[in-house]
Design a protein around this motif. Structure first.
Motif, short mmCIF file in Angstrom:
data_model
loop_
_atom_site.label_atom_id
_atom_site.label_comp_id
_atom_site.label_asym_id
_atom_site.label_seq_id
_atom_site.Cartn_x
_atom_site.Cartn_y
_atom_site.Cartn_z
N ALA A 1 0.56 -1.05 -0.04
CA ALA A 1 0.10 0.10 -0.06
C ALA A 1 0.65 1.37 0.09
O ALA A 1 1.82 1.56 0.91
CB ALA A 1 -0.67 -0.04 1.28
N HIS A 2 0.66 2.13 -0.85
CA HIS A 2 1.61 3.17 -1.25
C HIS A 2 1.01 4.57 -0.97
O HIS A 2 1.80 5.60 -0.71
CB HIS A 2 2.37 3.19 -2.60
CG HIS A 2 3.80 3.65 -2.50
ND1 HIS A 2 4.17 4.72 -1.93
CD2 HIS A 2 4.90 2.86 -3.17
CE1 HIS A 2 5.38 4.88 -1.98
NE2 HIS A 2 5.94 3.98 -2.94
N ALA B 1 -16.15 14.13 -0.36
CA ALA B 1 -17.28 14.08 0.38
C ALA B 1 -17.21 13.33 1.69
O ALA B 1 -17.73 13.20 2.88
CB ALA B 1 -18.58 13.57 0.01
N ASN B 2 -15.63 12.85 1.79
CA ASN B 2 -15.35 12.06 3.23
C ASN B 2 -15.86 10.74 3.21
O ASN B 2 -16.01 9.97 4.18
CB ASN B 2 -15.55 12.81 4.35
CG ASN B 2 -14.23 13.03 5.25
OD1 ASN B 2 -13.27 12.86 4.63
ND2 ASN B 2 -14.54 13.37 6.60
N ASN B 3 -16.60 10.22 2.07
CA ASN B 3 -17.16 9.01 2.00
C ASN B 3 -16.51 7.78 1.67
O ASN B 3 -16.70 6.65 2.15
CB ASN B 3 -18.32 9.10 1.09
CG ASN B 3 -19.39 10.14 1.56
OD1 ASN B 3 -19.67 10.31 2.55
ND2 ASN B 3 -20.24 10.63 0.50
N PHE B 4 -15.49 7.94 0.78
CA PHE B 4 -14.73 6.93 0.20
C PHE B 4 -13.23 7.21 0.27
O PHE B 4 -12.53 8.18 0.20
CB PHE B 4 -14.79 6.42 -1.26
CG PHE B 4 -16.28 6.02 -1.34
CD1 PHE B 4 -16.76 4.70 -1.08
CD2 PHE B 4 -17.32 7.11 -1.84
CE1 PHE B 4 -18.12 4.32 -1.48
CE2 PHE B 4 -18.50 6.72 -2.03
CZ PHE B 4 -18.94 5.21 -1.88
N ALA B 5 -12.37 6.03 0.74
CA ALA B 5 -10.84 5.98 1.00
C ALA B 5 -10.25 5.36 -0.31
O ALA B 5 -10.74 4.17 -0.46
CB ALA B 5 -10.34 5.43 2.28
N PHE B 6 -9.23 5.74 -0.77
CA PHE B 6 -8.50 4.93 -2.11
C PHE B 6 -7.15 4.86 -1.67
O PHE B 6 -6.45 5.55 -1.13
CB PHE B 6 -8.72 6.02 -3.20
CG PHE B 6 -10.07 6.38 -3.60
CD1 PHE B 6 -10.85 5.77 -4.55
CD2 PHE B 6 -10.69 7.28 -2.88
CE1 PHE B 6 -12.27 6.08 -4.72
CE2 PHE B 6 -12.10 7.68 -3.24
CZ PHE B 6 -12.72 7.04 -3.95
N VAL B 7 -6.88 3.50 -1.71
CA VAL B 7 -5.53 2.99 -1.38
C VAL B 7 -4.81 2.36 -2.75
O VAL B 7 -5.15 1.66 -3.15
CB VAL B 7 -5.54 1.93 -0.48
CG1 VAL B 7 -3.95 1.66 0.16
CG2 VAL B 7 -6.18 2.48 0.58
N ALA B 8 -3.64 3.28 -3.15
CA ALA B 8 -3.00 2.78 -4.25
C ALA B 8 -2.07 1.70 -3.99
O ALA B 8 -1.15 1.99 -3.06
CB ALA B 8 -2.46 3.77 -4.79
N ASP B 9 -2.23 0.30 -4.37
CA ASP B 9 -1.16 -0.60 -4.02
C ASP B 9 -0.42 -0.91 -4.83
O ASP B 9 -0.81 -1.56 -5.90
CB ASP B 9 -2.31 -1.80 -3.52
CG ASP B 9 -1.30 -2.62 -2.56
OD1 ASP B 9 -0.15 -3.16 -3.17
OD2 ASP B 9 -1.79 -3.23 -1.37
N LEU B 10 0.84 -0.73 -4.92
CA LEU B 10 1.83 -0.92 -5.83
C LEU B 10 2.30 -2.57 -6.36
O LEU B 10 2.15 -2.89 -7.42
CB LEU B 10 3.43 -0.44 -5.46
CG LEU B 10 4.44 -0.47 -6.57
CD1 LEU B 10 5.38 0.79 -6.38
CD2 LEU B 10 5.23 -1.70 -5.98
N GLY B 11 1.95 -3.21 -4.98
CA GLY B 11 2.04 -4.79 -5.17
C GLY B 11 0.93 -5.58 -5.89
O GLY B 11 0.91 -6.53 -6.57
#
Length: 319
Positions: A180-181, A188-198
């Motif tokens: 997770a990078h 809107a503070n409703n969704f979180a986005f995690v860019a995962d390099l792996g």
């Protein structure tokens, strides 16, 4: 990163700008904070005056001694600063890293408040939610993400949200496990986005802004090309589009964003180089505040790729 708050506080690269005193928003002078990897000559977080009218920095000085504060974020009130501690021995039993909280003094000085476990190894990126109630962090070494509550004094509490990523992708030397990078929230503070390099995915989570819980969304991710290695993510100010720079294949992917469903749909993917350059990787993606331009930094080629953004479609044109 790259946040302006009047003489103010600035985080540059690994840093941010923020006001040193209660001056007007039109003030041209800021305090810049720089995150670093400690060891050698570095002692932790540094600060310097930045004059936006001339583009000149003052002499950097130590703002706080702490271990591997490789990424920083400022609270919406500008009263607190948060740093990752990119380590894996904060809690030796769980091999977790640290999140560290500081209060910001009148002249930009930092005072340690407390620290807490990131619940996974090697935290490398963090963000404060729009309401200033939680810090969200991405653990590169642990391949996970966490949410830590904040009290009224800016101090961190034990994590209320945690997700462990699973899987791998095609690049066996860099993608044999999740990494997770970065972690970002929508407007809107409703969704979180995690860019995962792996995993070659931007994982999407529902974010409960009252409890700090994060749970998988449906659809669960925006997907990039195998081996691309998504690193950092940024929203367009309209909220209709988002962009991720892909570290491993030197590209940037543009997405259309459905804010109601938390859905990312690829528009297209472009190279960040005019021609291939051995050893290059991308590092950061930034959308200009006016929404007209997107920038991606190239490490190795040592350049910044610049794109014009089509306001009607979110598509990019290399300039």
């Amino acid at each position: 990163m790259n946040r302006l708050i009047p003489l103010g506080l600035l985080l540059v690269g690994l840093a941010q700008l923020l006001p040193v005193s209660a001056q007007s928003a039109s003030a041209s002078k800021f305090i810049a904070y720089f995150g670093t990897y400690s060891g050698g000559k570095s002692k932790g977080i540094y600060m310097a005056e930045f004059d936006a009218a001339t583009g000149q920095f003052g002499t950097p000085e130590v703002a706080a001694e702490t271990t591997n504060p490789s990424f920083l974020a400022i609270h919406p009130t500008s009263k607190y600063l948060y740093a990752v501690g990119e380590i894996a021995d904060f809690d030796k039993k769980t091999r977790s890293g640290a999140i560290v909280a500081f209060s910001i003094g009148e002249k930009g000085t930092l005072k340690l408040l407390n620290s807490a476990s990131s619940e996974g190894g090697g935290p490398c990126h963090l963000v404060v939610d729009k309401a200033g109630k939680f810090v969200l962090a991405a653990n590169y070494g642990g391949g996970s993400a966490c949410v830590l509550p904040l009290d009224n004094e800016g101090k961190l509490s034990k994590a209320t949200g945690f997700v462990q990523h699973k899987g791998s992708s095609v690049n066996k030397s860099r993608q044999s496990e999740p990494h997770a990078h970065s972690i970002n929230l929508d407007a809107a503070n409703n969704f979180a986005f995690v860019a995962d390099l792996g995993l070659d995915k931007v994982l999407i989570y529902k974010f409960d802004k009252e409890t700090g819980k994060i749970t998988s969304n449906d659809p669960p991710a925006g997907v990039v090309k195998d081996g691309a290695g998504p690193r950092h993510f940024a929203f367009h100010p309209s909220g209709k589009y988002a962009y991720v720079c892909n570290e491993l294949d030197s590209t940037v992917t543009a997405f259309a964003y459905d804010a109601a469903a938390g859905k990312l749909t690829e528009i297209h993917t472009l190279s960040t180089l005019e021609k291939p350059h051995k050893g290059n990787s991308t590092a950061e993606v930034v959308v200009h505040p006016n929404g007209k331009f997107v920038y991606v930094s190239n490490r190795g080629h040592d350049t910044i790729a610049c794109y014009r953004c089509d306001a009607a479609t979110g598509a990019l044109t290399f300039i």
